[in-house]
Write a protein that holds these residues in place. Sequence first.
Motif, short mmCIF file in Angstrom:
data_model
loop_
_atom_site.label_atom_id
_atom_site.label_comp_id
_atom_site.label_asym_id
_atom_site.label_seq_id
_atom_site.Cartn_x
_atom_site.Cartn_y
_atom_site.Cartn_z
N ALA A 78 -115.06 4.11 -103.85
CA ALA A 78 -114.36 3.65 -102.64
C ALA A 78 -114.70 2.20 -102.43
O ALA A 78 -115.84 1.78 -102.65
N TYR A 79 -113.73 1.43 -102.05
CA TYR A 79 -113.95 0.03 -101.76
C TYR A 79 -112.88 -0.45 -100.80
O TYR A 79 -111.77 0.08 -100.77
N PRO A 80 -113.21 -1.44 -99.97
CA PRO A 80 -112.21 -1.96 -99.03
C PRO A 80 -111.11 -2.71 -99.78
O PRO A 80 -111.36 -3.33 -100.81
N VAL A 81 -109.91 -2.61 -99.27
CA VAL A 81 -108.78 -3.32 -99.85
C VAL A 81 -108.14 -4.20 -98.78
O VAL A 81 -108.39 -4.04 -97.59
N SER A 82 -107.31 -5.07 -99.22
CA SER A 82 -106.64 -6.00 -98.32
C SER A 82 -105.70 -5.28 -97.36
O SER A 82 -105.09 -4.26 -97.70
N PRO A 83 -105.52 -5.81 -96.15
CA PRO A 83 -104.53 -5.24 -95.23
C PRO A 83 -103.10 -5.38 -95.77
O PRO A 83 -102.17 -4.80 -95.22
N LEU A 84 -102.93 -6.10 -96.88
CA LEU A 84 -101.61 -6.21 -97.50
C LEU A 84 -101.05 -4.84 -97.89
O LEU A 84 -99.83 -4.69 -98.02
N VAL A 85 -101.91 -3.83 -98.05
CA VAL A 85 -101.45 -2.50 -98.44
C VAL A 85 -100.56 -1.86 -97.37
O VAL A 85 -99.86 -0.90 -97.65
N ASN A 86 -100.59 -2.40 -96.18
CA ASN A 86 -99.84 -1.80 -95.08
C ASN A 86 -98.34 -2.09 -95.11
O ASN A 86 -97.59 -1.49 -94.35
N LEU A 87 -97.90 -2.98 -95.96
CA LEU A 87 -96.48 -3.31 -96.06
C LEU A 87 -95.98 -3.11 -97.48
O LEU A 87 -96.44 -3.77 -98.41
N PRO A 88 -95.02 -2.21 -97.68
CA PRO A 88 -94.50 -1.95 -99.02
C PRO A 88 -93.92 -3.17 -99.70
O PRO A 88 -93.90 -3.25 -100.92
N MET A 89 -93.45 -4.16 -98.93
CA MET A 89 -92.86 -5.35 -99.56
C MET A 89 -93.91 -6.23 -100.23
O MET A 89 -93.58 -7.12 -101.00
N ASN A 90 -95.19 -5.97 -99.97
CA ASN A 90 -96.28 -6.73 -100.59
C ASN A 90 -96.59 -6.14 -101.96
O ASN A 90 -97.57 -5.44 -102.15
N ASN A 91 -95.77 -6.43 -102.92
CA ASN A 91 -95.92 -5.90 -104.27
C ASN A 91 -96.59 -6.97 -105.14
O ASN A 91 -95.97 -7.55 -106.02
N VAL A 92 -97.87 -7.22 -104.85
CA VAL A 92 -98.63 -8.25 -105.55
C VAL A 92 -99.99 -7.69 -105.95
O VAL A 92 -100.49 -6.75 -105.34
N PRO A 93 -100.62 -8.23 -106.99
CA PRO A 93 -101.91 -7.71 -107.45
C PRO A 93 -103.00 -7.74 -106.38
O PRO A 93 -103.89 -6.91 -106.37
N GLU A 94 -102.91 -8.69 -105.46
CA GLU A 94 -103.94 -8.80 -104.42
C GLU A 94 -104.03 -7.55 -103.54
O GLU A 94 -105.04 -7.32 -102.88
N VAL A 95 -103.00 -6.74 -103.53
CA VAL A 95 -103.00 -5.52 -102.71
C VAL A 95 -104.13 -4.58 -103.14
O VAL A 95 -104.77 -3.95 -102.30
N ILE A 96 -104.40 -4.48 -104.42
CA ILE A 96 -105.40 -3.53 -104.89
C ILE A 96 -106.73 -4.16 -105.27
O ILE A 96 -107.66 -3.46 -105.64
#
Length: 54
Positions: free
Chosen positions: A33-51
């Motif tokens: 388990a590890y924290p991820v960016s809040p970018l995961v909250n929007l499906p339009m954020n389809n970028v590597p930084e999400v994970i």
Amino acid sequence: MPVILSPEAEELWLDGHESQELLHSLDAAKMKAYPVSPLVNLPMNNVPEVINSL
């Protein structure tokens, strides 16, 4: 409840082997388990930084 399948169980499941033997808890020691960016909250954020871990 979601089930996390091992790679071996994935193959069996996808081949139609719907046995209860595949549906057991995955050992917590095998999970991370590890924290991820809040970018995961929007499906339009389809970028590597999400994970990427923070």
